[in-house]
Each structure stands twice: as C-alpha cells, then as structure tokens.
Design a protein around this motif. Structure first.
Motif, short mmCIF file in Angstrom:
data_model
loop_
_atom_site.label_atom_id
_atom_site.label_comp_id
_atom_site.label_asym_id
_atom_site.label_seq_id
_atom_site.Cartn_x
_atom_site.Cartn_y
_atom_site.Cartn_z
N SER A 132 0.82 -1.21 0.00
CA SER A 132 0.00 0.00 0.00
C SER A 132 0.86 1.26 0.00
CB SER A 132 -0.93 0.01 1.22
OG SER A 132 -1.85 -1.06 1.17
N THR A 133 1.92 1.24 0.78
CA THR A 133 2.80 2.41 0.83
C THR A 133 3.55 2.59 -0.49
OG1 THR A 133 3.09 2.09 3.21
CG2 THR A 133 4.66 3.54 2.12
N ALA A 134 3.89 1.50 -1.15
CA ALA A 134 4.53 1.60 -2.46
C ALA A 134 3.60 2.26 -3.47
CB ALA A 134 4.95 0.21 -2.96
N VAL A 135 2.31 1.84 -3.45
CA VAL A 135 1.32 2.45 -4.35
C VAL A 135 1.13 3.92 -4.00
CG1 VAL A 135 -1.11 2.41 -5.04
CG2 VAL A 135 0.16 0.26 -4.82
N TYR A 136 1.03 4.20 -2.71
CA TYR A 136 0.88 5.58 -2.23
C TYR A 136 2.02 6.46 -2.75
CZ TYR A 136 1.13 9.49 1.11
OH TYR A 136 1.22 10.74 1.69
N THR A 137 3.24 5.96 -2.66
CA THR A 137 4.42 6.74 -3.08
C THR A 137 4.38 7.04 -4.57
OG1 THR A 137 5.77 5.78 -1.29
CG2 THR A 137 6.94 6.76 -3.17
N ILE A 138 4.09 6.02 -5.38
CA ILE A 138 4.04 6.22 -6.83
C ILE A 138 2.93 7.19 -7.20
CG2 ILE A 138 3.62 5.10 -9.04
CD1 ILE A 138 6.37 4.56 -7.86
N TYR A 139 1.75 7.03 -6.57
CA TYR A 139 0.64 7.93 -6.88
C TYR A 139 0.96 9.35 -6.46
CZ TYR A 139 -3.85 10.23 -6.91
OH TYR A 139 -4.87 11.13 -7.14
N ARG A 140 1.59 9.49 -5.30
CA ARG A 140 1.91 10.85 -4.83
C ARG A 140 2.91 11.53 -5.75
NH1 ARG A 140 2.66 13.12 1.30
NH2 ARG A 140 3.34 15.22 0.71
N ARG A 141 3.91 10.78 -6.20
CA ARG A 141 4.87 11.36 -7.15
C ARG A 141 4.17 11.79 -8.43
NH1 ARG A 141 9.23 13.01 -4.39
NH2 ARG A 141 10.23 11.32 -3.21
N LEU A 142 3.26 10.98 -8.91
CA LEU A 142 2.51 11.30 -10.13
C LEU A 142 1.65 12.54 -9.92
CD1 LEU A 142 1.67 10.43 -13.01
CD2 LEU A 142 -0.11 9.02 -11.94
N TYR A 143 0.98 12.59 -8.78
CA TYR A 143 0.09 13.72 -8.45
C TYR A 143 0.87 15.02 -8.34
CZ TYR A 143 -3.45 16.39 -5.85
OH TYR A 143 -4.35 17.34 -5.43
N THR A 159 7.47 17.80 3.86
CA THR A 159 8.75 17.69 4.57
C THR A 159 9.00 16.27 5.04
OG1 THR A 159 8.58 19.98 5.34
CG2 THR A 159 10.10 18.53 6.52
N HIS A 160 7.97 15.67 5.64
CA HIS A 160 8.12 14.30 6.12
C HIS A 160 8.23 13.30 4.98
CE1 HIS A 160 6.16 15.37 10.24
NE2 HIS A 160 7.44 15.67 10.19
N PHE A 161 7.46 13.54 3.91
CA PHE A 161 7.50 12.63 2.77
C PHE A 161 8.86 12.66 2.10
CE2 PHE A 161 6.75 11.78 -1.81
CZ PHE A 161 6.33 10.45 -1.70
N GLU A 162 9.35 13.85 1.81
CA GLU A 162 10.66 13.99 1.17
C GLU A 162 11.78 13.55 2.11
OE1 GLU A 162 11.08 14.40 -1.86
OE2 GLU A 162 9.07 15.09 -2.43
N GLY A 163 11.51 13.59 3.40
CA GLY A 163 12.50 13.14 4.37
C GLY A 163 12.58 11.63 4.50
N GLY A 164 11.69 10.93 3.81
CA GLY A 164 11.77 9.47 3.79
C GLY A 164 10.82 8.76 4.73
N LEU A 165 9.75 9.46 5.18
CA LEU A 165 8.84 8.82 6.13
C LEU A 165 8.14 7.61 5.50
CD1 LEU A 165 7.68 8.92 8.96
CD2 LEU A 165 5.86 10.44 8.11
N ALA A 166 7.74 7.72 4.21
CA ALA A 166 7.10 6.60 3.54
C ALA A 166 8.07 5.43 3.39
CB ALA A 166 6.56 7.03 2.18
N ASP A 167 9.32 5.75 3.07
CA ASP A 167 10.33 4.70 2.95
C ASP A 167 10.52 3.98 4.29
OD1 ASP A 167 10.74 5.42 0.32
OD2 ASP A 167 12.40 6.77 0.79
N ALA A 168 10.52 4.76 5.37
CA ALA A 168 10.67 4.18 6.70
C ALA A 168 9.50 3.27 7.04
CB ALA A 168 10.80 5.29 7.74
N ASP A 169 8.30 3.71 6.63
CA ASP A 169 7.11 2.89 6.86
C ASP A 169 7.22 1.56 6.14
OD1 ASP A 169 4.17 2.65 7.73
OD2 ASP A 169 4.05 2.37 5.55
N MET A 170 7.73 1.58 4.91
CA MET A 170 7.89 0.35 4.15
C MET A 170 8.91 -0.57 4.80
SD MET A 170 7.68 1.64 0.16
CE MET A 170 7.87 -0.02 -0.48
N LYS A 171 10.00 -0.01 5.30
CA LYS A 171 11.01 -0.83 5.97
C LYS A 171 10.45 -1.45 7.24
CE LYS A 171 14.47 -1.59 4.86
NZ LYS A 171 14.95 -2.67 3.97
N CYS A 172 9.62 -0.69 7.97
CA CYS A 172 8.99 -1.23 9.17
C CYS A 172 8.05 -2.37 8.81
CB CYS A 172 8.23 -0.14 9.91
SG CYS A 172 9.26 1.07 10.76
#
Length: 231
Positions: A132-143, A159-172
């Motif tokens: 879900s987070t992978a889809v969220y990231t791709i959609y957000r970049r497109l948007y 700020t949080h997104f560009e700081g890698g919060l979504a990436d951290a969520d995926m690693k968790c």
C-alpha cells in the motif's frame, strides 16, 4: 550462450536432488566439465543442451533463459489473464502499460493466495501495508508532478514525505512481515510449497506472471550492481 543458462543448469540439478557427479554421469560428461558449464566457464554444444533438456524435463528455451515456462511456451501481453475487475476498460500507454499492470495484478494475486495458506494475519497485514505504501508513493509522485494540483491533498507533509517517512514505513512493514513469517514457522512449522510443480498445480494461471516478475526484477537489480562495479 544466454547468461541465464549456467544458473538454470545448476538450479535444475539442485532441484532434482542429484550431485554433480551423478548428473555428469547421466549426461555423458565429466564432473569437471559439468562444473564448468554450471559456473559459466565454458559453453556446451547443442548435443549437451538436448541431453540436459531430456534429463531435466524442460524445453531448450527454458534452459537457455528465453522463457520462464518449462514447456517452452511464451506469454504475450494479451494472453496474460487479468484477475482485476478492469477487463473492459481501455488503458492509455499501449502494450507496456497493459503488460505491467497485468504482471503486477496477477503477481499480487498469487502472493496473497500463498499468504492465505499460511493463515498468518500478521504476515498478510504487513505485506498489505508494504504494498500500500509503495502504491501511495508512486501515486503521490505522479500527483505532485503537476504543479496545478493541490499541494495539501496528502495528510503526510511534504517535509516528512521527502525526508523518507514513507520509505521508513515500508522498511517497518518489511521487518514486521519477516517477523510474522518467523513466528509462524516457530508456531506452525509449515510454509506453502513454492516449487514449480506446486505453483503450476495450485496457481495455474497466476504463477506465470509471478515468475516473470521475479525474473525481470532480478535482471534489473543485477544490472544496477553490474553498472556500479563497472562490469
């Protein structure tokens, strides 16, 4: 010879459960020569390829890495069965978009059917969170590629997104998934059979897409490593 040949030759022998000595004897060559073939040091002739195909029960196209189907059949984009509810919708982007969508939809379908066999809710939830987070990231970049779109559409700040919060969520989520599988093995001691025969039997349509996605991803990842090492 195709780069996949040596790897496939070695994996087929291991899957068959025989030693290099046994396989070499059955194939009419020395163990040393078979070792060279399996390690990509030397290339065999056509006669050996034919013998190896007969011995392992696969097609030459499969052994040479030209198809992921052991009987030699290939998959065209229009032949991939689409399990989504979008069969009658037209897609822009041509064949590449259609093929990519079908590979992902079918592969995810196969993945969750296999996860269902474990009965682990924790693993299923973690896998769902990761994807879900992978889809969220791709959609957000497109948007956000369109500057006219509302920058406040997403609840996670830029700020949080560009700081890698979504990436951290995926690693968790990945860590939770690994832990859930480990706990399941300790408690139940069983995991789904992922052998080719089992996948062909239990997922006769979806497993082709799953194997193709695995193959393509492996090729892409290896190409990145090759580029970094200068090979």
């Amino acid at each position: 010879m195709n780069a996949e040949f040596s790897r496939t030759l070695s994996l087929l022998r291991q899957e068959k459960g025989v030693s290099q000595r046994t396989a070499a004897s059955a194939l009419g060559i020395s163990q040393a020569l078979l070792s060279h073939y399996e390690n990509g040091i030397r290339e065999p002739g056509l006669a050996f390829v034919v013998k190896a195909c007969d011995y392992y029960g696969v097609s030459s196209d499969f052994l040479l890495g030209r198809t992921l189907s052991r009987d030699g059949t290939t998959i065209a984009p229009e032949e991939l069965y689409d399990v989504s509810d979008e069969k009658n919708n037209s897609m822009r982007g041509g064949v590449l978009a259609l093929l990519s969508k079908k590979l992902l939809v079918n592969s995810i379908g196969a993945l969750f059917q296999l996860l269902a066999k474990t009965g682990s809710r924790e693993a299923i939830h973690a896998a769902s969170d990761y994807l879900s987070t992978a889809v969220y990231t791709i959609y957000r970049r497109l948007y956000e590629a369109n500057p006219d779109n509302n920058p406040d559409f997403f609840s996670v700040s830029s700020t949080h997104f560009e700081g890698g919060l979504a990436d951290a969520d995926m690693k968790c989520a990945e860590a939770q998934f690994a832990q859930a599988l480990s706990d399941h093995v300790k408690e139940k001691g069983t995991m789904p059979d992922l052998s080719n025969d089992a996948l062909a039997r239990d997922l006769p349509v979806l497993y082709q897409s799953l194997l193709q996605l695995v193959h393509q991803t492996g090729e892409r990842v290896n190409s990145v490593m090759a580029a970094r090492s200068g090979k």
